[in-house]
Design a protein around this motif. Structure first.
Motif, short mmCIF file in Angstrom:
data_model
loop_
_atom_site.label_atom_id
_atom_site.label_comp_id
_atom_site.label_asym_id
_atom_site.label_seq_id
_atom_site.Cartn_x
_atom_site.Cartn_y
_atom_site.Cartn_z
N ASP A 172 0.83 -1.20 0.00
CA ASP A 172 0.00 0.00 0.00
C ASP A 172 0.87 1.25 0.00
N THR A 173 1.95 1.21 0.76
CA THR A 173 2.87 2.34 0.82
C THR A 173 3.48 2.60 -0.55
N MET A 174 3.89 1.53 -1.23
CA MET A 174 4.48 1.66 -2.56
C MET A 174 3.45 2.20 -3.55
N GLN A 175 2.21 1.72 -3.49
CA GLN A 175 1.15 2.21 -4.37
C GLN A 175 0.95 3.71 -4.18
N LYS A 176 0.92 4.15 -2.92
CA LYS A 176 0.71 5.57 -2.65
C LYS A 176 1.91 6.40 -3.12
N TYR A 177 3.10 5.89 -2.94
CA TYR A 177 4.30 6.59 -3.39
C TYR A 177 4.29 6.73 -4.92
N ILE A 178 4.02 5.63 -5.61
CA ILE A 178 3.98 5.66 -7.08
C ILE A 178 2.87 6.59 -7.56
N GLY A 179 1.71 6.51 -6.92
CA GLY A 179 0.60 7.38 -7.29
C GLY A 179 0.95 8.85 -7.15
N ALA A 180 1.64 9.19 -6.06
CA ALA A 180 2.04 10.58 -5.83
C ALA A 180 3.04 11.04 -6.89
N GLN A 181 3.94 10.16 -7.29
CA GLN A 181 4.91 10.50 -8.33
C GLN A 181 4.22 10.72 -9.68
#
Length: 75
Positions: free
Chosen positions: A5-14
């Motif tokens: 979930d953390t990775m998804q949010k990070y990628i989404g923000a990028q």
């Protein structure tokens, strides 16, 4: 929150940052890569994971490389 979930949010923000830098709307990007605006918005918010194929298409539209989007977060 799980690591994925953390990775998804990070990628989404990028992805969101890249889109805003290009001054495009979510709808414009979604249409150009063949997704619904609703699904694209979920990707940006990190609510869903996405495929390498979608990330590749996003990279072409938003002028980024996958390595830059994922960064060193995959270590």
């Amino acid at each position: 929150m799980a690591g994925g979930d953390t990775m998804q949010k990070y990628i989404g923000a990028q992805i969101k940052s890249a889109r805003q830098h290009k001054k495009l709307t979510q709808e414009q990007v979604a249409e150009s890569i063949g997704l619904s605006a609703k699904h694209y918005g979920c990707i940006e918010r990190g609510e869903v994971s996405t495929t390498v194929a979608v990330l590749t298409r996003l990279g072409q539209v938003l002028d980024f490389q996958l390595l830059i989007i994922v960064g060193n977060r995959c270590e």
